[in-house]
Enzyme design. Sequence first.
Site, PDB file in Angstrom:
ATOM      1  N   ASP A 323       0.907  -0.868  -0.063  1.00 49.21           N
ATOM      2  CA  ASP A 323       0.162   0.361  -0.326  1.00 49.21           C
ATOM      3  C   ASP A 323       0.663   1.032  -0.010  1.00 49.21           C
ATOM      4  OD1 ASP A 323       0.796  -0.579   2.030  1.00 49.21           O
ATOM      5  OD2 ASP A 323      -0.503   0.473   3.714  1.00 49.21           O
ATOM      6  N   GLU A 324       0.506   2.348  -0.696  1.00 50.61           N
ATOM      7  CA  GLU A 324       0.983   3.449  -0.888  1.00 50.61           C
ATOM      8  C   GLU A 324       2.084   4.056  -0.960  1.00 50.61           C
ATOM      9  OE1 GLU A 324      -1.690   5.283   3.326  1.00 50.61           O
ATOM     10  OE2 GLU A 324      -0.323   4.130   3.522  1.00 50.61           O
TER      11      GLU A 324
END
Length: 511
Positions: A323-324
Amino acid sequence: MAACQTEKKEINFPKTDLAKAPLIPKPIKTIPTGSAFGLDASTAIYTSTTNPEFEKVGKLLSENIKTKTGLDVAVNASTGEKLERLIYINQSDSIDLESPESYQLYIKKDSILLNAKTAAGAFRGVQTLRQLIPEKSNDTLTDHPLWPIPSGKIMDAPKFGYRGSMLDVARHFFTVEEVKKYIDALAYYKFNTLHLHLSDDQGWRIEIKSWPKLTEVGGVSEVGGGEGGFYTQEQYKDLLAYAAERHITIVPEIDMPGHTNAASLSYPFLHYAGAETPRVRTDMKVGYSSFDAKKDTVYSFLDDVIGEIAAMTPGPYFHIGGDESHVTKKDDYILFVEKVEKIVQKHNKRMIGWDEIAQADIAPSSVVQLWNNAENALNAAENGSKIIISPAKKAYLDMKYDSISEYGLHWAGYIPVDVGYKWNPETYADGLAKENILGIEAPLWSETISNGTELEYLAFPRIIGYAELGWSPSEHLNWDDYKERLAAQVPYLKAMQINYYPSKLVDWKKE
């Protein structure tokens, strides 16, 4: 058991109603018969002996009974004495037990029969039985303390095969004992998975013997500037064994290619040129770090890390985060996920990743965890991947209850106790079929909490509602009914010394 005689002593129990017992999660079917089983000092536990795991379940029940009542209930004792009442945990091949965690509970005046195909199913049934034991004995029915358990039948099985919580031990480190306490509470409410977020920008929390600086350098910091910490491999194995006894699978997560500052600080060759220069991070920012997706040495490093963790971990999954990764170029990100998936598979695990990994060409055996972008989950499901439902605005335990909550964040919104309960994981992502859903997970990120007491404030009571969303049939989900049963959990929460948030939405029962 065949040599034991059962002597029936008639006790005139007041009328009871099993259907009104405040069980969480709510079982599929409950049929009350209006009487009770009298748990007392003359009760014994017997189990199927062909599978030693069933005897372990019996011993755990005996320990739980002693903790709650003070009674010493023998397990599979070879005695010629007459038994007045017995609990029998039976390994059954009944076709009515459709899933591995299914169980049947038959409660009569002088016996309790718990049927299950597997020890996991027996363990889930034991949690129901634990919830049925009254907090206090009834000393008016006999000349000795006795705990009346309402009689009847319970037929039960989980809605989803995966029911988990995630604990972020990277932003703040939690001790082995704090994690074990959380495991105990998860087990009581029939969760079967604990996902440990073991690495992030602010800290690396698992010993890797082939790369010792990960903990020597990366393990000594955390959000807010504390001393951090890490699990030795022996401590990690201890947690795995403790969870396994409670039929909980631990899913280890090493977050990558982003959220990798602590690793790159420990070994600078991992660092991606487009990311911020690694340094000790004690803030809560995200999205600035990345591994270099084009260096062969990065994948050699990950082969070692994943290999060491996979070799210790009996469960089927390895979580790669994903993620991210905002500073990783998209082509590099896709290349990275596809290469790491092959490493995970090499070590005989199934990859799980946050929903961003669906941008890559991943195998149908890999699992996508929906936290933000439903389109990613839908695309992965079309490719054959299973989906874990963990939407931030419904299931993130680190979101504040309201504007005056002591801990937590609110970037995904506030999640009061009722909002956390009043949604359906089966229909959350429009167009996602139920058969594509592996289960539900409630993540607890730890930027704003630093010890077990603060962890419990954010997790409880909301985690109890997620237990029901993951287990009980959707038609049983009713807030007004649930909040009454939730209020009745206070004695357990107090006995466990769990620091729950006393939401004004619930009329909490006082002891």
